[in-house]
Design a protein around this motif. Structure first.
Motif, PDB file in Angstrom:
ATOM      1  N   THR A   1      -5.655   1.485 -10.577  1.00  0.00           N
ATOM      2  CA  THR A   1      -6.752   1.182  -9.219  1.00  0.00           C
ATOM      3  C   THR A   1      -8.088   1.508  -8.948  1.00  0.00           C
ATOM      4  O   THR A   1      -8.495   2.395  -9.910  1.00  0.00           O
TER       5      THR A   1
ATOM      6  N   TRP B   1       5.847  -4.415 -11.737  1.00  0.00           N
ATOM      7  CA  TRP B   1       4.752  -3.557 -10.809  1.00  0.00           C
ATOM      8  C   TRP B   1       4.880  -3.927  -9.701  1.00  0.00           C
ATOM      9  O   TRP B   1       5.481  -4.875  -9.186  1.00  0.00           O
ATOM     10  N   CYS B   2       4.485  -2.609  -9.398  1.00  0.00           N
ATOM     11  CA  CYS B   2       4.750  -3.096  -7.585  1.00  0.00           C
ATOM     12  C   CYS B   2       2.961  -2.567  -7.183  1.00  0.00           C
ATOM     13  O   CYS B   2       2.693  -1.623  -7.539  1.00  0.00           O
ATOM     14  N   GLU B   3       2.691  -2.718  -5.926  1.00  0.00           N
ATOM     15  CA  GLU B   3       1.302  -3.183  -5.609  1.00  0.00           C
ATOM     16  C   GLU B   3       0.862  -2.599  -3.704  1.00  0.00           C
ATOM     17  O   GLU B   3       1.486  -3.057  -3.295  1.00  0.00           O
TER      18      GLU B   3
ATOM     19  N   ARG C   1      -1.849   0.633  -8.371  1.00  0.00           N
ATOM     20  CA  ARG C   1      -0.827  -0.470  -8.812  1.00  0.00           C
ATOM     21  C   ARG C   1       0.065   0.508 -10.066  1.00  0.00           C
ATOM     22  O   ARG C   1      -0.309   0.821 -10.767  1.00  0.00           O
TER      23      ARG C   1
ATOM     24  N   ASN D   1       3.534  -5.862  -2.579  1.00  0.00           N
ATOM     25  CA  ASN D   1       2.951  -6.931  -4.315  1.00  0.00           C
ATOM     26  C   ASN D   1       3.602  -6.626  -4.596  1.00  0.00           C
ATOM     27  O   ASN D   1       3.638  -5.315  -5.823  1.00  0.00           O
ATOM     28  N   HIS D   2       4.752  -7.412  -5.467  1.00  0.00           N
ATOM     29  CA  HIS D   2       5.189  -7.221  -6.686  1.00  0.00           C
ATOM     30  C   HIS D   2       5.503  -8.587  -8.185  1.00  0.00           C
ATOM     31  O   HIS D   2       5.088  -8.849  -7.516  1.00  0.00           O
TER      32      HIS D   2
ATOM     33  N   GLN E   1      -6.565  -1.243  -4.106  1.00  0.00           N
ATOM     34  CA  GLN E   1      -5.053  -1.956  -4.848  1.00  0.00           C
ATOM     35  C   GLN E   1      -4.952  -0.184  -5.314  1.00  0.00           C
ATOM     36  O   GLN E   1      -5.662   0.093  -6.284  1.00  0.00           O
TER      37      GLN E   1
ATOM     38  N   ASP F   1      -2.354  -1.979  -1.147  1.00  0.00           N
ATOM     39  CA  ASP F   1      -2.949  -2.812  -0.762  1.00  0.00           C
ATOM     40  C   ASP F   1      -4.081  -1.249   0.932  1.00  0.00           C
ATOM     41  O   ASP F   1      -3.113  -1.946   1.462  1.00  0.00           O
TER      42      ASP F   1
ATOM     43  N   VAL G   1      -5.030  -4.203 -16.179  1.00  0.00           N
ATOM     44  CA  VAL G   1      -4.009  -4.036 -16.864  1.00  0.00           C
ATOM     45  C   VAL G   1      -3.313  -3.743 -18.260  1.00  0.00           C
ATOM     46  O   VAL G   1      -2.709  -3.114 -18.116  1.00  0.00           O
TER      47      VAL G   1
ATOM     48  N   ILE H   1       2.563   0.264 -12.280  1.00  0.00           N
ATOM     49  CA  ILE H   1       2.237  -0.439 -13.075  1.00  0.00           C
ATOM     50  C   ILE H   1       3.648   0.339 -14.533  1.00  0.00           C
ATOM     51  O   ILE H   1       3.987   1.571 -15.008  1.00  0.00           O
TER      52      ILE H   1
END
Length: 270
Positions: A152, A169-171, A158, A17-18, A156, A173, A134, A160
Motif C-alpha cells: 500500500t 491480486w485484488c485492490e 493491493r 479492482n482485480h 491503494q 482504493d 509490485v 498480492i
C-alpha cells in the motif's frame, strides 16, 4: 459491473479492482462471510478521519492509517504485529538487483497465515514507477515461499498472491471506502477478506480460509486447463480425421507437398 459468476449477496467482491484470478467467485460462499455487522460509530469516525488525512496528504499519516485499518477495523490482534525494529532481519530478502527487500510490518499469529505489509511512496500502485514495487513484493514472496502480501501507499491497498507459475491480486482504493458518509462495499470486502477469521486457521485445519480459497481456485484452474487441453486434442483429432479425404485430394496433384505437421498445425489453428 458485477462479475457474472459473483453471487448477488457477494457483490462487494465486484467493487474491487482485480488482476488475474485471485479467488474464483464461486468459492466466495465457501470461505467468506457474505456480510458482517456494521462498524461502530466510533470506529467509523476514526476510519473516516484517518482516510481524510491521507487524502489531504498530511505528513506522517500512513502509520496511523495502518494502525486504524489493520488493528482496529480488521481486528488483527496487535500483540502479533511486528513493526519497525521488531521486524527482524529474518524477514529480509536480497533481490536479484542486490537491494534488500523487507516488509514494513508483519502480522504473525500462532496459527494461520502471516501477513507481510509493504509500503511504497509511488503515487499509483502497479502503474508506471509503481510496477517496480509490485515486482519486488512478488519476488520477496516467491523467494520466501509465502503466498500473500499486502502492498500500500495509503491510497491503494493491493493484496498480492504469488505462486510459482502465477500471480494475481485484488485492490482497494480509499476514495471508494465511504458512500454517503458510511463505510461502503470496499470496506466490507476488506473486513471479509483480511479479517482475523479468514487469516487464522480453524481448529483441525492447517491453512487459513483465505489461503484455502486461493488454493482451491488454483486447483480449479489447473483442472479446467487440463480439461480444455483434452478437448482441444479431441477436436484436432476429429478435424484431421474428417479432412483426410480432402488432404489426400490436395496432395494428389503433385503441386502441394503436404506434410503431417502442416495438417496438424492447420487443425490446431482452426
Amino acid at each position: 459491473m458485477p462479475h457474472p459468476e459473483t453471487p448477488e449477496h457477494y457483490s462487494w467482491w465486484s467493487e474491487l479492482n482485480h488482476g488475474g484470478l485471485l479467488i474464483a467467485p464461486a468459492r466466495l460462499n465457501e470461505y467468506f462471510p457474505e456480510t458482517l455487522p456494521a462498524l461502530s460509530s466510533y470506529l467509523t469516525e476514526k476510519l473516516r478521519s484517518a482516510v481524510q488525512r491521507m487524502q489531504d496528504e498530511q505528513p506522517d499519516v500512513l502509520g496511523p492509517l495502518l494502525d486504524t485499518v489493520l488493528e482496529e477495523v480488521l481486528k488483527l490482534d496487535r500483540q502479533y504485529w511486528l513493526k519497525g525494529s521488531s521486524v527482524s532481519p529474518k524477514w529480509s530478502q536480497r533481490a536479484v538487483t542486490g537491494e534488500t527487500i523487507k516488509p514494513r510490518r508483519v502480522w504473525e499469529p500462532p496459527s494461520g497465515v502471516a501477513l507481510p505489509v509493504f509500503t511504497t511512496t509511488s503515487r499509483r500502485v502497479g502503474i508506471h514507477s509503481g510496477r517496480r514495487d509490485v515486482a519486488r513484493v512478488v519476488e520477496w514472496l516467491r523467494r520466501r515461499s509465502r503466498k500473500i502480501g499486502l502492498l500500500t501507499n495509503g491510497q491503494q491497498w493491493r493484496l498480492i498472491y504469488a505462486g510459482l507459475d502465477a500471480e494475481a491480486w485484488c485492490e482497494w482504493d480509499i476514495d471508494l471506502w465511504f458512500e454517503q458518509g458510511q463505510p461502503g462495499p470496499q470496506v466490507l470486502a476488506l473486513r471479509c477478506l483480511l479479517g482475523t477469521e479468514t487469516l487464522t486457521a480453524k481448529d483441525g485445519q492447517v491453512a487459513a480460509p483465505l489461503i484455502q480459497a486461493i488454493d482451491a481456485t488454483r486447483r480449479g484452474q489447473a483442472e479446467l486447463t487440463s480439461a480444455l487441453g483434452e478437448r482441444v486434442r479431441d477436436a484436432v483429432e476429429f478435424l484431421i480425421q474428417a479432412s483426410d479425404e480432402v488432404v489426400k485430394l490436395l496432395g494428389s496433384d503433385g503441386q502441394k507437398d503436404l506434410q503431417p505437421r502442416d495438417v496438424y498445425i492447420a487443425a490446431t489453428r482452426m
